[in-house]
Design a protein around this motif. Structure first.
Motif, PDB file in Angstrom:
ATOM      1  N   UNK A  91      13.334   5.520  -5.641  1.00  0.00           N
ATOM      2  CA  UNK A  91      12.419   6.446  -6.522  1.00  0.00           C
ATOM      3  C   UNK A  91      11.139   6.956  -5.568  1.00  0.00           C
ATOM      4  N   UNK A  92      10.972   8.248  -5.828  1.00  0.00           N
ATOM      5  CA  UNK A  92       9.855   8.864  -5.220  1.00  0.00           C
ATOM      6  C   UNK A  92       9.067   9.313  -6.206  1.00  0.00           C
ATOM      7  N   UNK A  93       9.255   9.767  -7.262  1.00  0.00           N
ATOM      8  CA  UNK A  93       8.584  10.321  -8.425  1.00  0.00           C
ATOM      9  C   UNK A  93       8.781   9.204  -9.423  1.00  0.00           C
ATOM     10  N   UNK A  94       7.682   8.716 -10.063  1.00  0.00           N
ATOM     11  CA  UNK A  94       7.623   7.640 -10.968  1.00  0.00           C
ATOM     12  C   UNK A  94       6.274   7.274 -11.363  1.00  0.00           C
ATOM     13  N   UNK A  95       5.999   6.906 -12.616  1.00  0.00           N
ATOM     14  CA  UNK A  95       4.734   6.670 -13.225  1.00  0.00           C
ATOM     15  C   UNK A  95       4.082   5.800 -12.211  1.00  0.00           C
ATOM     16  N   UNK A  96       2.962   6.338 -11.643  1.00  0.00           N
ATOM     17  CA  UNK A  96       1.871   5.746 -11.149  1.00  0.00           C
ATOM     18  C   UNK A  96       2.092   5.764  -9.454  1.00  0.00           C
ATOM     19  N   UNK A  97       3.114   6.424  -9.232  1.00  0.00           N
ATOM     20  CA  UNK A  97       3.255   6.558  -7.770  1.00  0.00           C
ATOM     21  C   UNK A  97       2.170   7.052  -6.885  1.00  0.00           C
ATOM     22  N   UNK A  98       1.524   7.907  -7.563  1.00  0.00           N
ATOM     23  CA  UNK A  98       0.334   8.387  -6.807  1.00  0.00           C
ATOM     24  C   UNK A  98      -1.012   7.620  -6.775  1.00  0.00           C
ATOM     25  N   UNK A  99      -0.859   6.811  -7.597  1.00  0.00           N
ATOM     26  CA  UNK A  99      -1.920   5.459  -7.415  1.00  0.00           C
ATOM     27  C   UNK A  99      -1.920   4.635  -6.533  1.00  0.00           C
ATOM     28  N   UNK A 100      -0.692   4.634  -6.000  1.00  0.00           N
ATOM     29  CA  UNK A 100      -0.248   3.516  -4.934  1.00  0.00           C
ATOM     30  C   UNK A 100      -0.753   3.720  -3.509  1.00  0.00           C
ATOM     31  N   UNK A 101      -1.986   3.842  -3.403  1.00  0.00           N
ATOM     32  CA  UNK A 101      -2.403   4.553  -2.020  1.00  0.00           C
ATOM     33  C   UNK A 101      -3.347   3.142  -1.504  1.00  0.00           C
ATOM     34  N   UNK A 102      -3.416   3.019  -0.095  1.00  0.00           N
ATOM     35  CA  UNK A 102      -4.195   2.283   0.574  1.00  0.00           C
ATOM     36  C   UNK A 102      -3.921   0.763   0.239  1.00  0.00           C
ATOM     37  N   UNK A 103      -4.930  -0.011   0.042  1.00  0.00           N
ATOM     38  CA  UNK A 103      -4.619  -1.293  -0.077  1.00  0.00           C
ATOM     39  C   UNK A 103      -4.738  -1.761  -1.704  1.00  0.00           C
ATOM     40  N   UNK A 105      -2.961  -4.939  -4.848  1.00  0.00           N
ATOM     41  CA  UNK A 105      -2.516  -6.194  -4.979  1.00  0.00           C
ATOM     42  C   UNK A 105      -1.112  -5.818  -5.496  1.00  0.00           C
ATOM     43  N   UNK A 106      -0.171  -7.090  -5.727  1.00  0.00           N
ATOM     44  CA  UNK A 106       1.284  -6.852  -6.417  1.00  0.00           C
ATOM     45  C   UNK A 106       0.603  -6.796  -7.945  1.00  0.00           C
ATOM     46  N   UNK A 107      -0.349  -7.457  -8.243  1.00  0.00           N
ATOM     47  CA  UNK A 107      -0.660  -7.326 -10.033  1.00  0.00           C
ATOM     48  C   UNK A 107      -1.002  -5.967 -10.214  1.00  0.00           C
ATOM     49  N   UNK A 108      -1.867  -5.231  -9.275  1.00  0.00           N
ATOM     50  CA  UNK A 108      -1.960  -3.775  -9.622  1.00  0.00           C
ATOM     51  C   UNK A 108      -0.830  -3.002  -9.638  1.00  0.00           C
ATOM     52  N   UNK A 109      -0.020  -3.141  -8.474  1.00  0.00           N
ATOM     53  CA  UNK A 109       1.042  -2.355  -8.583  1.00  0.00           C
ATOM     54  C   UNK A 109       2.070  -2.480  -9.732  1.00  0.00           C
ATOM     55  N   UNK A 110       2.061  -3.559 -10.213  1.00  0.00           N
ATOM     56  CA  UNK A 110       2.976  -3.803 -11.410  1.00  0.00           C
ATOM     57  C   UNK A 110       2.272  -3.317 -12.606  1.00  0.00           C
ATOM     58  N   UNK A 111       0.944  -3.231 -12.742  1.00  0.00           N
ATOM     59  CA  UNK A 111       0.067  -2.896 -13.866  1.00  0.00           C
ATOM     60  C   UNK A 111       0.079  -1.297 -13.817  1.00  0.00           C
ATOM     61  N   UNK A 112      -0.142  -0.562 -12.858  1.00  0.00           N
ATOM     62  CA  UNK A 112      -0.347   0.873 -12.885  1.00  0.00           C
ATOM     63  C   UNK A 112       0.905   1.713 -12.602  1.00  0.00           C
ATOM     64  N   UNK A 132      -1.974  -9.466  -1.250  1.00  0.00           N
ATOM     65  CA  UNK A 132      -2.497  -7.793  -0.868  1.00  0.00           C
ATOM     66  C   UNK A 132      -1.137  -7.250  -0.496  1.00  0.00           C
ATOM     67  N   UNK A 133      -1.070  -5.871  -0.715  1.00  0.00           N
ATOM     68  CA  UNK A 133      -0.134  -4.917  -0.173  1.00  0.00           C
ATOM     69  C   UNK A 133      -0.853  -3.470   0.324  1.00  0.00           C
ATOM     70  N   UNK A 134      -0.490  -3.349   1.880  1.00  0.00           N
ATOM     71  CA  UNK A 134      -0.872  -2.485   2.364  1.00  0.00           C
ATOM     72  C   UNK A 134       0.086  -1.040   2.275  1.00  0.00           C
TER      73      UNK A 134
END
Length: 175
Positions: A91-103, A105-112, A132-134
């Protein structure tokens, strides 16, 4: 690529591409130029055989959302087929892909984002939610058994990084 329950309509575009970076660019061009709806998916797929290549697929809840993709792709001389070529797209295009920048957390990744699960290469269990996910602004989860799964690997300081890096070193680059 996408399980039918989530996105019942998909189209595959074969532009004869040979690498993932060019396929990512084609997906972003399609998304920007054709105003694809939020919530859809754009994936890359590796096709093997006598003519190895990378194809892209786009999926949506509405068949009409893909009409412009079909028309534009045909106008470019690309081969267009209905459905996805396999069930394991990257997956390249998916809901929230553009929000996953920088630092993050796993919780944030799953939430957004549309990502269902994060796994760690070589680890039996998944990471904790506060891990933490970079991202390096390059997060490419893959479909696995109907779930969108991000594979990460350990990094310095107990952090994680996505397994796929944005600028990979070509094999045998120093030879």
């Amino acid at each position: 690529m996408t399980p039918p329950v989530r996105m019942p309509y998909a189209v595959t575009v074969d532009a004869g591409l040979r690498d993932l970076r060019t396929a990512d660019h084609l997906l972003r061009t399609l998304a920007a130029g054709l105003a694809l709806p939020e919530g859809g998916f754009g994936c890359t797929h590796l096709l093997r055989g006598e003519r190895p290549r990378v194809v892209v697929s786009l999926a949506s809840k509405s068949e009409a959302d893909l009409d412009d993709v079909r028309a534009w792709s045909v106008s470019q001389g690309y081969e267009v087929t209905e459905g996805a070529p396999d069930a394991v797209g990257r997956a390249v295009l998916y809901r929230g892909a553009d929000l996953l920048r920088g630092t993050t957390t796993v919780e944030e990744v799953l939430a957004v984002s549309a990502i269902d699960r994060v796994t760690v290469l070589g680890a039996a269990g998944g990471p904790g939610p506060a891990t933490v996910l970079l991202t390096h602004a390059h997060v490419r989860p893959q479909w696995q058994s109907g779930e969108l799964v991000l594979t990460a690997m350990p990094a310095a300081g107990g952090t994680l990084v996505p397994f796929e890096v944005p600028e990979p070193t070509p094999c045998c680059a120093d030879h």
